[in-house]
Scaffold this active site. Structure first.
Site, PDB file in Angstrom:
ATOM      1  N   ASN A  10       0.585  -1.045  -0.002  1.00  0.00           N
ATOM      2  CA  ASN A  10      -0.050  -0.076   0.003  1.00  0.00           C
ATOM      3  C   ASN A  10       0.967   1.085  -0.005  1.00  0.00           C
ATOM      4  O   ASN A  10       1.551   1.721   0.893  1.00  0.00           O
ATOM      5  CB  ASN A  10      -0.787  -0.076   1.151  1.00  0.00           C
ATOM      6  CG  ASN A  10      -1.744   1.256   1.393  1.00  0.00           C
ATOM      7  OD1 ASN A  10      -1.704   2.038   0.498  1.00  0.00           O
ATOM      8  ND2 ASN A  10      -2.759   1.150   2.434  1.00  0.00           N
ATOM      9  N   ARG A  87      -2.815  -2.122  -3.230  1.00  0.00           N
ATOM     10  CA  ARG A  87      -4.031  -1.298  -3.176  1.00  0.00           C
ATOM     11  C   ARG A  87      -3.758  -0.074  -4.024  1.00  0.00           C
ATOM     12  O   ARG A  87      -2.688   0.493  -4.067  1.00  0.00           O
ATOM     13  CB  ARG A  87      -3.748  -0.798  -1.750  1.00  0.00           C
ATOM     14  CG  ARG A  87      -4.965   0.216  -1.325  1.00  0.00           C
ATOM     15  CD  ARG A  87      -5.043   1.106  -0.013  1.00  0.00           C
ATOM     16  NE  ARG A  87      -6.324   1.405   0.241  1.00  0.00           N
ATOM     17  CZ  ARG A  87      -6.320   2.626   1.102  1.00  0.00           C
ATOM     18  NH1 ARG A  87      -5.098   2.795   1.715  1.00  0.00           N
ATOM     19  NH2 ARG A  87      -7.544   3.286   0.997  1.00  0.00           N
ATOM     20  N   HIS A 176     -12.936   3.002   0.629  1.00  0.00           N
ATOM     21  CA  HIS A 176     -12.795   1.695   1.597  1.00  0.00           C
ATOM     22  C   HIS A 176     -13.605   0.718   1.084  1.00  0.00           C
ATOM     23  O   HIS A 176     -14.143  -0.112   1.997  1.00  0.00           O
ATOM     24  CB  HIS A 176     -13.808   2.187   3.048  1.00  0.00           C
ATOM     25  CG  HIS A 176     -13.062   3.228   3.805  1.00  0.00           C
ATOM     26  ND1 HIS A 176     -13.630   4.491   4.264  1.00  0.00           N
ATOM     27  CD2 HIS A 176     -11.711   3.455   4.032  1.00  0.00           C
ATOM     28  CE1 HIS A 176     -12.847   5.349   4.798  1.00  0.00           C
ATOM     29  NE2 HIS A 176     -11.513   4.612   4.806  1.00  0.00           N
ATOM     30  N   ARG A 237     -10.732  15.484   8.252  1.00  0.00           N
ATOM     31  CA  ARG A 237     -11.809  16.058   7.361  1.00  0.00           C
ATOM     32  C   ARG A 237     -13.087  16.227   7.676  1.00  0.00           C
ATOM     33  O   ARG A 237     -13.575  15.601   8.606  1.00  0.00           O
ATOM     34  CB  ARG A 237     -11.841  14.715   5.976  1.00  0.00           C
ATOM     35  CG  ARG A 237     -10.578  14.559   5.304  1.00  0.00           C
ATOM     36  CD  ARG A 237     -10.746  13.446   4.274  1.00  0.00           C
ATOM     37  NE  ARG A 237      -9.785  12.489   4.889  1.00  0.00           N
ATOM     38  CZ  ARG A 237      -9.708  10.929   4.534  1.00  0.00           C
ATOM     39  NH1 ARG A 237     -10.727  10.635   3.535  1.00  0.00           N
ATOM     40  NH2 ARG A 237      -8.780  10.110   4.858  1.00  0.00           N
ATOM     41  N   GLU A 381      -8.065  -5.214   5.490  1.00  0.00           N
ATOM     42  CA  GLU A 381      -7.851  -5.093   3.975  1.00  0.00           C
ATOM     43  C   GLU A 381      -6.878  -5.826   3.468  1.00  0.00           C
ATOM     44  O   GLU A 381      -6.766  -6.047   2.369  1.00  0.00           O
ATOM     45  CB  GLU A 381      -7.758  -3.483   3.726  1.00  0.00           C
ATOM     46  CG  GLU A 381      -8.807  -2.718   4.290  1.00  0.00           C
ATOM     47  CD  GLU A 381      -8.684  -1.359   4.452  1.00  0.00           C
ATOM     48  OE1 GLU A 381      -9.083  -0.375   3.715  1.00  0.00           O
ATOM     49  OE2 GLU A 381      -8.179  -0.839   5.436  1.00  0.00           O
TER      50      GLU A 381
END
Ligand code: AMP
Length: 394
Positions: A10, A87, A176, A237, A381
């Site tokens: 990733n 990823r 996601h 965020r 993940e």
């Protein structure tokens, strides 16, 4: 055939997370993080079994860091690596599933880079460096957006002139996806239901957070949109704000687009509301000591999350359960409980003891007897990316 090893990579703009996944083992053989790449402080951390190691790699770039971590991986995998799973954040409308990396898929990932200017170029760096080091190994790209390609058009279109969609790809994509898919499949297994005949609401709550409605194994709606800024309150965020906020700040304060963008992505969310931290652990401790900003940030986070889950329920015809995952979802009994306090109308109620028990990787049911299922399901993940890579190898 003996159990196969897949390396999962990733790649961020200045970091590489990695894990060596064996298909027969729940825990990773080795995992780690190369960070601050490109700077004099670049460093590689990794964990092999119980042992933690670090190595300084001053000024290393992605290629150099990858070659170091690959030699660690080769030692720990006894030289046997069967594939690499990468990823990739944005697959646009091009990818509705994982894809073998070849010239055509690389070109498609490059094409959608304007939709994820911070992420896709970094993901490509990792893929290209790994291809140079392992030209003969199968490499697979797994996209955060792919799972959400099953959204119906009424869920993915914005109410803006249609040319913006047709000519510029302005629509909701969602992110996601790898996590939402992994935990909803796990939840079905835990509940003795078939994944393709079950219905879930998912709350993935980490530094980035999103909700998802999953029906019969397919994503039907999700809270993130064109970019990962839409939807819930996150660490730094803002999530949803009035779309006129940009023009308001530009007109009244003279702020530039860059400044507004940076404020909404980096200075907002839990950090902006609390004035203290983006980290939920810190906020929970501060709340206990009466910190007003932390208390407010937690209230807004939970209320907005509950509102989003109620909105997601419009995409489902039945509800088999609600799933909490991600660093906050898997660990914070307080956030789960405060969120469900707003969702009584959906028939959701917690068992306080079960809720307190499901932390630090403990999965399980936390709903009160006779109420709709609520599950804590740790996400993984890396494992999902390894499984997708193995599926393409087969
Ligand atoms: P992630 O991005 O999935 O790694 O999640 C990071 C978030 O999980 C941070 O806000 C952490 O503060 C939060 N988190 C991790 N452990 C706990 C905990 N025990 N209680 C509350 N929040 C936690």
């Amino acid at each position: 055939m003996s159990a196969r090893n897949i390396l999962v990579i990733n790649c961020g703009s200045s970091s590489i997370k990695f894990a060596l996944v064996n298909e027969a083992q729940e825990t990773f053989i080795v995992s780690g993080l190369a960070e601050r790449l490109g700077s004099p402080e670049a460093v590689l951390h990794w964990q092999h079994g119980q042992h933690k190691h670090s190595q300084a790699l001053p000024s290393a770039d992605h290629g150099l860091a990858l070659s170091h971590l690959l030699s660690i991986v080769q030692q720990t995998a006894a030289g046997v690596l069967h594939g690499i799973g990468h990823r990739v954040v944005h697959g646009g409308e091009h990818f509705s599933g994982a894809s073998r990396v070849d010239a055509a898929s690389l070109q498609a990932i490059r094409q959608v880079a304007p939709l994820a200017p911070l992420h896709n170029p970094a993901n490509l760096l990792g893929i290209e460096a790994a291809m140079k080091l392992f030209p003969d190994l199968v490499q697979v790209a797994v996209f955060d957006t792919a799972f959400h390609q099953s959204l119906p058009e009424h869920a993915y279109r914005y109410a803006v002139p249609q040319a913006l969609y047709a000519e510029h790809g302005v629509r909701r994509y969602g992110f996601h996806g790898t996590s939402h898919r992994y935990v909803s499949r796990k939840a079905a297994q835990m509940s003795g239901l078939a994944f393709d005949a079950s219905s879930w609401l998912v709350a993935h709550l980490g530094n980035g957070s999103s909700t998802c409605a999953v029906e019969n194994g397919r994503s039907r709606d999700t809270s993130m949109g064109l970019t990962p800024l839409e939807g819930l309150v996150m660490g730094t965020r803002s999530g949803d704000v009035d779309p006129n906020l940009h023009s308001h700040l530009a007109r009244t304060l003279g702020w530039s687009l860059e400044r507004i963008d940076s404020m909404l992505n980096k200075d907002s969310g839990l950090l902006g509301l609390s004035g203290l931290s983006n980290d939920m652990r810190t906020l929970e401790q501060a709340r206990e000591q009466g910190h007003a900003g932390a208390t407010l940030a937690i209230e807004v986070f939970c209320y907005r999350l509950a509102k989003s889950l109620a909105a997601m329920s419009c995409a489902l015809r039945r509800l088999d359960g609600l799933i909490f995952t991600g660093g906050i979802g898997e660990n914070s009994a307080l956030i789960r409980s405060k969120t469900l306090d707003h969702l009584g109308l959906l028939g959701l109620q917690l068992d306080a003891q079960a809720n307190a028990r499901c932390v630090r990787g403990v999965a399980g049911a936390i709903h009160a007897d006779g109420h709709t299922r609520v599950l804590v399901v740790p996400t993984n993940e890396e494992r999902q990316i390894a499984l997708d890579t193995l599926a393409l190898l087969d």
